[in-house]
Scaffold this motif. Structure first.
Motif, PDB file in Angstrom:
ATOM      1  N   ARG A 149       0.829  -1.202   0.000  1.00 41.28           N
ATOM      2  CA  ARG A 149       0.000   0.000   0.000  1.00 41.28           C
ATOM      3  C   ARG A 149       0.867   1.258   0.000  1.00 41.28           C
ATOM      4  O   ARG A 149       1.956   1.286   0.570  1.00 41.28           O
ATOM      5  CB  ARG A 149      -0.905  -0.003   1.233  1.00 41.28           C
ATOM      6  CG  ARG A 149      -1.983  -1.065   1.229  1.00 41.28           C
ATOM      7  CD  ARG A 149      -3.086  -0.760   0.223  1.00 41.28           C
ATOM      8  NE  ARG A 149      -3.733   0.507   0.481  1.00 41.28           N
ATOM      9  CZ  ARG A 149      -4.750   0.679   1.339  1.00 41.28           C
ATOM     10  NH1 ARG A 149      -5.222  -0.348   2.042  1.00 41.28           N
ATOM     11  NH2 ARG A 149      -5.303   1.873   1.495  1.00 41.28           N
ATOM     12  N   ILE A 150       0.351   2.321  -0.595  1.00 49.46           N
ATOM     13  CA  ILE A 150       1.021   3.611  -0.632  1.00 49.46           C
ATOM     14  C   ILE A 150       0.158   4.605   0.127  1.00 49.46           C
ATOM     15  O   ILE A 150      -1.036   4.758  -0.152  1.00 49.46           O
ATOM     16  CB  ILE A 150       1.232   4.083  -2.086  1.00 49.46           C
ATOM     17  CG1 ILE A 150       2.123   3.079  -2.835  1.00 49.46           C
ATOM     18  CG2 ILE A 150       1.864   5.479  -2.117  1.00 49.46           C
ATOM     19  CD1 ILE A 150       2.238   3.357  -4.328  1.00 49.46           C
ATOM     20  N   LYS A 151       0.743   5.268   1.120  1.00 43.73           N
ATOM     21  CA  LYS A 151      -0.002   6.214   1.939  1.00 43.73           C
ATOM     22  C   LYS A 151       0.047   7.605   1.319  1.00 43.73           C
ATOM     23  O   LYS A 151       1.111   8.110   0.977  1.00 43.73           O
ATOM     24  CB  LYS A 151       0.574   6.249   3.365  1.00 43.73           C
ATOM     25  CG  LYS A 151       0.377   4.946   4.130  1.00 43.73           C
ATOM     26  CD  LYS A 151       0.911   5.079   5.548  1.00 43.73           C
ATOM     27  CE  LYS A 151       0.684   3.794   6.340  1.00 43.73           C
ATOM     28  NZ  LYS A 151       1.184   3.898   7.747  1.00 43.73           N
ATOM     29  N   PHE A 152      -1.122   8.222   1.195  1.00 48.07           N
ATOM     30  CA  PHE A 152      -1.246   9.545   0.602  1.00 48.07           C
ATOM     31  C   PHE A 152      -1.655  10.565   1.653  1.00 48.07           C
ATOM     32  O   PHE A 152      -2.441  10.265   2.550  1.00 48.07           O
ATOM     33  CB  PHE A 152      -2.302   9.541  -0.512  1.00 48.07           C
ATOM     34  CG  PHE A 152      -1.809   9.025  -1.829  1.00 48.07           C
ATOM     35  CD1 PHE A 152      -1.536   9.896  -2.866  1.00 48.07           C
ATOM     36  CD2 PHE A 152      -1.614   7.666  -2.030  1.00 48.07           C
ATOM     37  CE1 PHE A 152      -1.087   9.432  -4.084  1.00 48.07           C
ATOM     38  CE2 PHE A 152      -1.163   7.192  -3.244  1.00 48.07           C
ATOM     39  CZ  PHE A 152      -0.898   8.076  -4.278  1.00 48.07           C
ATOM     40  N   PRO A 153      -1.151  11.805   1.537  1.00 43.89           N
ATOM     41  CA  PRO A 153      -1.659  12.881   2.394  1.00 43.89           C
ATOM     42  C   PRO A 153      -3.055  13.281   1.917  1.00 43.89           C
ATOM     43  O   PRO A 153      -3.513  12.863   0.846  1.00 43.89           O
ATOM     44  CB  PRO A 153      -0.646  14.010   2.167  1.00 43.89           C
ATOM     45  CG  PRO A 153      -0.129  13.766   0.790  1.00 43.89           C
ATOM     46  CD  PRO A 153      -0.111  12.270   0.620  1.00 43.89           C
ATOM     47  N   GLU A 154      -3.725  14.106   2.699  1.00 40.52           N
ATOM     48  CA  GLU A 154      -5.091  14.501   2.345  1.00 40.52           C
ATOM     49  C   GLU A 154      -5.125  15.472   1.164  1.00 40.52           C
ATOM     50  O   GLU A 154      -6.014  15.386   0.312  1.00 40.52           O
ATOM     51  CB  GLU A 154      -5.782  15.147   3.560  1.00 40.52           C
ATOM     52  CG  GLU A 154      -6.086  14.162   4.679  1.00 40.52           C
ATOM     53  CD  GLU A 154      -6.877  14.811   5.795  1.00 40.52           C
ATOM     54  OE1 GLU A 154      -7.295  15.979   5.627  1.00 40.52           O
ATOM     55  OE2 GLU A 154      -7.076  14.157   6.835  1.00 40.52           O
ATOM     56  N   LYS A 155      -4.175  16.393   1.107  1.00 39.25           N
ATOM     57  CA  LYS A 155      -4.215  17.428   0.079  1.00 39.25           C
ATOM     58  C   LYS A 155      -3.255  17.088  -1.062  1.00 39.25           C
ATOM     59  O   LYS A 155      -2.058  16.932  -0.854  1.00 39.25           O
ATOM     60  CB  LYS A 155      -3.865  18.796   0.688  1.00 39.25           C
ATOM     61  CG  LYS A 155      -4.902  19.300   1.682  1.00 39.25           C
ATOM     62  CD  LYS A 155      -4.569  20.699   2.170  1.00 39.25           C
ATOM     63  CE  LYS A 155      -5.644  21.215   3.128  1.00 39.25           C
ATOM     64  NZ  LYS A 155      -5.339  22.595   3.610  1.00 39.25           N
ATOM     65  N   LEU A 156      -3.819  17.000  -2.273  1.00 40.74           N
ATOM     66  CA  LEU A 156      -3.043  16.722  -3.472  1.00 40.74           C
ATOM     67  C   LEU A 156      -3.252  17.844  -4.485  1.00 40.74           C
ATOM     68  O   LEU A 156      -4.247  18.573  -4.437  1.00 40.74           O
ATOM     69  CB  LEU A 156      -3.463  15.387  -4.100  1.00 40.74           C
ATOM     70  CG  LEU A 156      -3.394  14.147  -3.202  1.00 40.74           C
ATOM     71  CD1 LEU A 156      -3.908  12.925  -3.963  1.00 40.74           C
ATOM     72  CD2 LEU A 156      -1.972  13.893  -2.723  1.00 40.74           C
TER      73      LEU A 156
END
Length: 256
Positions: A157-164
């Motif tokens: 899995r790849i963890k993403f921040p909330e704001k892209l």
């Protein structure tokens, strides 16, 4: 005269060895192999591994099976360039739960220098319903207990921040669709790179992970978003399906 290159199933029954010349149309402005071509080789040779064992794609579909890639990870030592002759090995490894593990090595055919290493997780599904078939119920499995040390990051899995940052929207068109009637898996890495700002496109990629979350089909639109971590030389890219807002793919790029 154009030389004929070989594709050979080794005696272990789980390893396919392939020799190929890198052609102009497979390379980018730097004359090095596109990452989408790396992905295409890996996908094609997984299919060829089974074809040479007597179970081609049509045979598997007729028996109620299809192979779909789930997660991939690669480490790049040196991308091959135009006119290089390379040897690509694809090996079936010990399954991980419901998923099949495959290992890849790209080497220079003359020097035997290791160029690219990778691993990917695949699932066997019922072609129409996409219901997952566990390895112990897949009768044509190339059985393997091999577990090699990973020289690339483990597929996961790849963890993403909330704001892209929103980069672009791209409609899925006919030429992007494969025999499973969805966006062919080798094209996803193009979405992760093509819409980056130009200064990032020229960076040398050393590692990348790519996860396939949900199929996207013709006439839908891929919404491409990214997060740039300049302190760690890392870019995270996601592709969302416009019609339902769900993520189609996620990618992590590491650059020098």
């Amino acid at each position: 005269m154009i030389k004929e290159y070989k594709s050979e199933l080794l005696d272990d029954g789980i390893t396919l060895l392939n020799e190929k010349k890198i052609l102009f149309g497979q390379c980018g402005p730097d004359k090095r192999l596109h990452l989408s071509e790396v992905m295409q080789y890996c996908s094609d040779y997984v299919t060829e591994l089974y074809t040479q064992r007597g179970y081609d794609r049509d045979f598997l579909v007729e028996h109620g099976y299809a192979q779909m890639v789930s997660r991939s990870s690669f480490h790049i030592y040196d991308l091959p360039k135009e006119n290089d002759v390379i040897t690509i090995s694809v090996r079936e490894e010990k399954p991980e739960g419901p998923q099949l593990m495959r290992c890849y090595e790209f080497k220079d055919s003359k020097s035997n220098q290791l160029l690219i290493v990778g691993k990917s997780l695949w699932v066997i599904v019922e072609p129409k319903t996409r219901a997952v078939v566990f390895p112990n119920r897949f009768e044509f499995l190339a059985k393997s207990d091999v577990e090699t040390r990973e020289e690339c990051a483990k597929p996961g899995r790849i963890k993403f921040p909330e704001k892209l940052v929103h980069l672009s929207d791209q409609k899925i068109i006919y030429s992007m669709i494969d025999g499973n009637n969805h966006l062919t898996n080798s094209k996803y890495i193009n979405f992760a790179i093509d819409y980056l700002p130009e200064q990032y496109q020229s960076k040398e990629i050393t590692d990348f992970r790519l996860n396939f979350c949900k199929e996207i089909r013709k006439d839908d639109t891929m919404q491409v978003n990214a997060f740039f971590n300049n302190e760690e030389n890392k870019i995270l890219v996601e592709g969302k399906i416009a019609s339902d807002g769900e993520r189609s793919f996620e990618c992590e790029l590491i650059y020098k």
